[in-house]
Design a protein around this motif. Structure first.
Motif, short mmCIF file in Angstrom:
data_model
loop_
_atom_site.label_atom_id
_atom_site.label_comp_id
_atom_site.label_asym_id
_atom_site.label_seq_id
_atom_site.Cartn_x
_atom_site.Cartn_y
_atom_site.Cartn_z
N THR A 1 15.15 -4.43 -17.01
CA THR A 1 14.50 -4.84 -15.77
C THR A 1 13.00 -5.00 -16.02
N ARG B 1 10.84 -3.06 -14.84
CA ARG B 1 10.30 -1.70 -14.97
C ARG B 1 10.72 -1.01 -16.26
N TRP C 1 16.24 1.50 -20.13
CA TRP C 1 17.27 1.18 -19.13
C TRP C 1 18.59 1.84 -19.50
N ASP D 1 19.78 3.00 -6.80
CA ASP D 1 18.41 2.66 -7.22
C ASP D 1 18.46 1.71 -8.41
N GLU E 1 17.39 -2.24 -8.57
CA GLU E 1 16.37 -2.63 -9.55
C GLU E 1 16.85 -3.79 -10.41
N MET F 1 14.55 -6.81 -9.47
CA MET F 1 13.43 -6.77 -10.41
C MET F 1 13.90 -7.18 -11.81
N ARG G 1 17.38 0.06 0.29
CA ARG G 1 17.13 -0.56 -1.01
C ARG G 1 17.19 -2.08 -1.00
#
Length: 446
Positions: free
Chosen positions: A79, A81, A87, A123, A127, A131, A227
């Motif tokens: 992702t 992040r 990940w 979450d 994500e 993202m 979310r």
């Protein structure tokens, strides 16, 4: 992450329990338009879900077959992040299984987790969806792995038959290529192509989130809203925004491969997912070649004549008419005889040669297989997702056996007359030393 294909209904109906044991499918719709379908299953403290969006391989740009599959791989790999190592560690920490895949119509993102890890699982799910990471090095690795797999497919008769079949049946239509693409088409894809597909089609309106497991709708919706409420938009193309491909009949393609056996596929367009005659078609296919050893093709081609180890038929119902295929593999010097027997069976059935006893045996077999399994949440969400994406009635599973049992002999004969005339079918052969046939192509291992 490992890629998987969204299973068509034809391949997953055998996983369903009896109609009276199927819990009801509950429905809710979030403010952003996302449709949420839930089947509660409290016997195991786990939850599975599958998000399906209208972003399958039919949206691959010309010459770039495999775009949807590469996008699915990238969504599951890392992702914005977290790089791919971080990940993987994040998912492993809570035993979260996150996957992604694509078929012709849809792209899916799936999650399976223990109930106690649902919040971190959601979450991660959000994500991955919202993202995406567009890491160039990871894209290159994923792309090269896909190209290597496509090159390996050049040695696989089944893969070569599938490629030839898609081109023969659909040509330049959006269904006219394999979801995974070819080595050439995959090499032409770039990150901007993935971003374009993501931007145009990965939207909540028209999407469905199928959920099964140890959770109620009252518990689920607040978790989703926290979310996914910021995810907004409508895709540029809806599920039904697709034309039917022009029919093709009587064509033949040979693919030369240095194999000891010959793979023969007869094919034509079959019913769409929304076809009003789906259940008669389904029962017809079961009688023809979808019923294993109980089918006419197995009886005539294998049991009576010993020409093949196996022969089967299936159709893939999509938003528009998809493929209807009869497949067999045998020794090269027996291929012509086996094909002739298949065509003879087809003609007999098209001419009305189906008995009440055969129809009843097929219904009984289907009802029995229907009762065998729908034991995992993952299997259930696959079915629920199909129901949601193709806008089928929410009681579809509960009434499935009744629909099968309601099929009449007249209906099956009518569909046989419609679909099984041999002259309206096409042929793909893969093997060595194939004799002359129109529309020849060739593929060689390198």
């Amino acid at each position: 992450m490992k890629r998987y294909l969204i299973l068509p209904l034809l391949l997953i109906l055998s996983f369903v329990r009896t109609a009276d044991a199927v819990p009801p499918i509950q429905e809710a719709r979030m403010d952003n338009g996302l449709r949420v379908l839930l089947m509660e299953a409290h016997n195991v403290p786990m939850v599975s879900m599958q998000l399906s969006v209208v972003a399958g391989s039919r949206f691959d740009a010309p010459g770039k077959a495999g775009t949807a599959s590469l996008l699915a791989d990238m969504l599951g790999d890392h992702t914005a992040r977290h790089n791919h190592r971080a990940w993987a560690d994040l998912l492993d920490a809570d035993a979260i299984h996150l996957g992604a895949g694509a078929d012709r119509d849809g792209l899916s993102l799936s999650l399976t987790t223990l109930k106690e890890a649902l919040k971190p699982g959601l979450d991660a799910f959000a994500e991955a969806l919202l993202m995406p990471g567009w890491d160039k090095k990871r894209f290159t690795i994923i792309q090269q792995d896909s190209i290597a797999a496509a090159r390996k497919d050049l040695e696989d008769p089944g893969a070569q038959a599938a490629t030839a079949a898609a081109t023969l049946l659909f040509g330049n239509h959006p269904y006219g290529h394999r979801t995974g693409g070819t080595a050439t088409s995959l090499a032409a894809i770039s990150i901007p192509d993935l971003k374009t597909l993501y931007r145009q089609q990965i939207k909540p309106e028209g999407a469905v989130l199928a959920v099964s497991g140890d959770i109620t709708m009252a518990e689920l919706l607040p978790l989703l809203k926290a979310r996914l409420s910021g995810w907004r938009g409508k895709p540029e193309h809806s599920l039904m925004d697709i034309a039917t491909a022009p029919p093709v009949a009587g064509k033949s393609v040979d693919v030369q491969l240095p194999t000891s056996q010959t793979l023969v596929q007869l094919l034509r367009q079959g019913p769409a997912r929304s076809d009003a005659h789906f259940f008669p078609d389904f029962v017809l296919n079961h009688i023809l070649g979808g019923g294993g050893f109980a089918s006419r093709l197995m009886e005539e081609v294998r049991e009576k004549r010993g020409l093949v180890y196996g022969v089967y038929s299936y159709f893939i119902p999509l938003a528009a008419p998809g493929p209807f295929i009869i497949s067999l593999q045998t020794k090269g010097d027996q291929a012509a005889q086996a094909e002739a027997v298949v065509r003879k069976v087809m003609q007999e059935m098209a001419s009305g040669g189906i008995t009440k006893a055969q129809l009843q045996a097929s219904k009984d077999n289907l009802s029995g297989s229907f009762a065998q399994r729908m034991d995992s949440n993952r299997e259930r969400v696959g079915l629920i997702s199909m129901i949601g994406l193709y806008n089928l009635p929410l009681d579809y599973l509960a009434t499935w056996t009744a629909h099968v049992n309601a099929v009449t002999l007249a209906q099956v004969k009518a569909q046989a007359a419609l679909y099984l005339k041999p002259a309206e079918w096409n042929r793909v052969r893969v093997g060595a030393n194939l004799d002359g046939a129109t529309g020849k192509s060739s593929a060689h291992s390198k």
